[in-house]
Design a protein around this motif. Structure first.
Motif: not given
Ligand code: 1CP
Length: 363
Positions: A269-273
């Protein structure tokens, strides 16, 4: 014909950037956490010239030189900026020393809310100008097809050093703050989020191609505390990054929370790739839990480099076979290289990753 069709961003060519974005590659890219460092004789040579570790970090020509050493020696698929996560707290006004044999030391650790008044919000172009100069020096010398990874510590991991005063085994001070004085801890994390967003955006502006957030101590937290004190600040950082280059290409973000295999769905859920894995979570299990939307980075035990060349090859084969032909894998160790490994083991690892991953893909 649809005249409104969006112009698609250019596809990256490097194996590392392609794998970060889940694109097809002909072999699995490899880089190693702490790939520059004391296990390399040429590093020890340059470090001696610099005097001490922090002076090396602050000398852009020498820091660029040690960044390039492992890339030149082993032909790795990415370079990582040579620096340390603790230059950020130093730039915020804390007094940092690396004591020989003891690791990092802050002389006046933060203990209460009023201590936060001692911290300033650094302008990376001023207090961290030497890091940005190092990035420019690396970019001038690094072959254009090799990406450069920038990095920062996570707010939680940085806060452990700032509150404990150095490395810690039990994290007593920061956990006391977490349970007894969360307003102090959240105030500290908030300042770190802002400082890290500015710092990583400056690294991107000066030429890094990807960034990794090192959350080395996320794994000392229980699930609720991990979410609130480690993950949320990282997610705020990811949301604040300039991830689009002027040409439309993307700057991938890697989140590495060590010891957090139980929290992968939260990390997602962090938005990382890219999600970095230590060696306790099987790669294929991580993929089935997360789906194909995230690239994975890792994850052999760094101690594999103490094993024989035959054993290194068989462990690489086992790991790559279990993951199979899927896209979106960057090979790495599950944590940093130890200072006492034999550098001659590294080419064995690199060749095994290339040969085995090509063989599996050709099937
Ligand atoms: O004596 C020496 O030459 C210093 C040893 C050393 C080195 C080579 C330290 C001290 N830091 C580094 C470089 C470093 N640190 C890199 C370089 C890039 C690379 O090649 O990968 C990076 C990414 C770091 C990041 C870092 N520093 C982390 C996060 C990653 C990790 O390994 O968990 C942490 C926790 C630190 C703090 C730190 N720096 C150095 C020490 C001894 C420590 C303490 C580690 C601890 O508390 O156990």
């Amino acid at each position: 014909m649809n005249s409104h069709r969006a112009v698609s961003p250019p596809e990256p060519q490097s194996l590392f950037l392609r794998a970060s974005l889940g694109l097809e590659v002909e072999q699995t890219p490899i880089w190693l956490m702490r790939q520059a460092g004391r296990y390399l004789p040429e590093y020890r040579e340059v470090r001696k010239k610099a005097g001490d570790f922090l002076s090396l970090c602050k000398n852009p020509d020498l820091a660029a030189q040690v960044t390039l050493q492992p890339v030149e020696r082993f032909g790795l698929d990415a370079a990582i900026l040579f620096s340390d996560i603790l230059v950020v707290p130093e730039a915020m006004g804390m007094v940092l020393q690396f004591l020989e044999g003891e690791g990092p030391h802050f002389s006046k650790p933060l203990t209460r809310l009023s201590d936060l008044d001692r911290l300033n919000l650094p302008d990376p172009e001023v207090q961290l100008d030497y890091v940005l100069a190092t990035i420019r020096a690396i970019r001038r010398q690094l072959p254009a097809h090799i990406p450069l990874i920038g990095f920062s510590g996570s707010p939680w991991t940085l806060a452990t050093y700032m509150v404990e005063g150095g490395s810690s085994k039990k994290f007593t001070q920061i956990k006391t703050a977490l349970y007894n004085d969360p307003v102090f801890l959240e105030g500290l994390l908030e300042r770190l989020v802002t400082a890290v967003v500015h710092y990583l955006n400056a690294q991107i502006a000066h030429g890094v191609d990807a960034v990794q957030i090192f959350d080395t101590w996320g794994g000392v937290l229980g699930p609720e505390e991990y979410r609130r004190f480690s993950l949320e600040p990282m997610a705020r950082i990811v949301a604040g990054l300039n991830r689009q280059r002027p040409d439309g290409s993307r700057v991938p973000v890697i989140v590495f929370s060590k010891g957090c295999g139980g929290y992968l769905e939260t990390i997602a859920t962090s938005g990382c790739d890219v999600i970095g894995l230590d060696w306790t979570t099987p790669l294929a299990q991580a993929r089935s839990r997360l789906g194909p939307g995230f690239a994975l980075q890792g994850n052999l035990d760094p101690a594999i480099l103490y094993a024989s060349p035959q054993r290194i090859r068989s462990e690489v084969r086992r790991l790559l076979e279990a993951f199979g032909k899927q896209n979106g894998h960057i090979f790495n160790l599950g944590h940093g290289m130890e200072p006492n490994i034999d550098p001659n083991k590294v080419p064995v690892l690199v060749e095994a990753v290339r040969e085995e991953s090509r063989r599996i893909r050709a099937r």
